[in-house]
Design an enzyme around this catalytic site. Structure first.
Site, mmCIF file in Angstrom:
data_model
loop_
_atom_site.group_PDB
_atom_site.id
_atom_site.type_symbol
_atom_site.label_atom_id
_atom_site.label_comp_id
_atom_site.label_asym_id
_atom_site.label_seq_id
_atom_site.Cartn_x
_atom_site.Cartn_y
_atom_site.Cartn_z
ATOM 1 N N HIS A 102 14.128 -28.080 20.098
ATOM 2 C CA HIS A 102 14.562 -28.980 19.036
ATOM 3 C C HIS A 102 14.670 -28.121 17.777
ATOM 4 O O HIS A 102 13.747 -27.373 17.459
ATOM 5 C CB HIS A 102 13.547 -30.111 18.835
ATOM 6 C CG HIS A 102 14.062 -31.208 17.964
ATOM 7 N ND1 HIS A 102 14.225 -31.041 16.609
ATOM 8 C CD2 HIS A 102 14.485 -32.459 18.254
ATOM 9 C CE1 HIS A 102 14.721 -32.160 16.110
ATOM 10 N NE2 HIS A 102 14.886 -33.035 17.084
ATOM 11 N N ARG A 122 18.198 -34.826 9.179
ATOM 12 C CA ARG A 122 19.502 -34.177 8.936
ATOM 13 C C ARG A 122 20.611 -35.221 8.901
ATOM 14 O O ARG A 122 21.567 -35.108 8.158
ATOM 15 C CB ARG A 122 19.773 -33.127 10.013
ATOM 16 C CG ARG A 122 19.100 -31.792 9.704
ATOM 17 C CD ARG A 122 19.287 -30.811 10.830
ATOM 18 N NE ARG A 122 18.564 -31.218 12.020
ATOM 19 C CZ ARG A 122 19.061 -31.243 13.246
ATOM 20 N NH1 ARG A 122 20.305 -30.882 13.466
ATOM 21 N NH2 ARG A 122 18.329 -31.642 14.262
#
Ligand SMILES: Cc1cc2nc3c(=O)[nH]c(=O)nc-3n(C[C@H](O)[C@H](O)[C@H](O)COP(=O)(O)OP(=O)(O)OC[C@H]3O[C@@H](n4cnc5c(N)ncnc54)[C@H](O)[C@@H]3O)c2cc1C
Length: 226
Positions: A102, A122
């Protein structure tokens, strides 16, 4: 949680005995067939021999082996026990090198290294930036592309930021979220993460957080035949 609840309820309804704190440490075989397992009671130090017509392995991944020193999102039990036990009795393993990182695990503070900084961060507009403040990758690339870009930035271009314990990461520009969506967005949309960082005196609304890829998911495992 829902899957766990259903399985647990069903096991209780059927009166299936559950042995807690007793990991399997070896599979037992007879003429090449698995016939049970050896369990170790971690509280009493006793060993149990469990006979079984069928043995199902569901022991999870291996993030906690910290291969190549990577942090992980995985729980402390993710130490590949099942894979090792299966291998010892002759099972074939495949694609063990196929793992997913990740892109954004916490790199600071030390107490939460490896914990997941969800994609939502994000998604809401936080941009990864290097120590010069430069954006070096689009924030919403697929996980492998995003993770590779962060690793390159830290170890090839050497533009990462070193933490007090010597780990290197990049900034994730969380204050940008409030610039885009308005004040209070982080507290309302990322409340658990906001609280987690607040406990360490880090205010995500004011300061960026440090991140580095973290071993998240293993694609390989034991080969299963019908
Ligand atoms: C932070 C995080 C977020 C995730 N988010 C998502 C998501 O949003 N969506 C999604 O689909 N997936 C997600 N995943 C992936 C998903 O959680 C895993 O793929 C899934 O839990 C794997 O299930 P499992 O049963 O194979 O292993 P696990 O859930 O790891 O269970 C293995 C169990 O075996 C036990 N065990 C280990 N060794 C032994 C032994 N020797 N004897 C007895 N018991 C043993 C362990 O204690 C554990 O209880 C996420 C994973 C993480 C870490």
């Amino acid at each position: 949680m829902e899957i766990m609840r259903v399985i647990r309820d069903e096991a209780r309804n059927l009166g299936i005995e559950v042995l807690e704190f007793s990991p399997a440490v070896e599979l037992l075989t007879d003429n090449g067939r698995v016939t049970g397992a050896l369990l170790w009671n971690m509280e009493t130090n006793q060993y149990y021999v469990i006979r079984a017509k069928a043995v199902i392995l569901a022991t999870g991944g291996f993030g906690r082996l910290h291969i190549q020193g990577y942090p992980t999102t995985n729980h402390y039990g993710a130490t590949a026990d099942g894979l090792v036990m299966a291998y010892r009795v002759g099972a074939r393993l495949r694609d063990m090198d196929s793992v997913q990182y990740h892109p954004t695990g916490a790199a600071y503070p030390e107490q939460i290294v490896g914990l997941l900084v969800t994609e939502k961060v994000r998604g809401l507009g936080a941009q990864p930036v290097n120590r010069e403040g430069e954006a070096f990758v689009h924030p919403l690339e697929p996980r492998d592309v995003e993770a590779a870009a962060i690793i390159r930035e830290c170890y090839e271009r050497r533009l990462g930021i070193e933490t007090p314990t010597g780990m290197v990461g990049v900034w994730l520009d969380t204050p940008m979220i409030e610039e885009i969506h308005g004040k209070g967005t982080i507290e309302s949309k990322l409340s658990a993460m906001y609280r987690m960082y607040s406990r360490f005196g880090i205010d995500m609304t004011q300061d960026p957080i440090l991140v580095f890829p973290t071993l998240h998911y293993q694609n390989g495992g034991m080969v299963v035949w019908r």
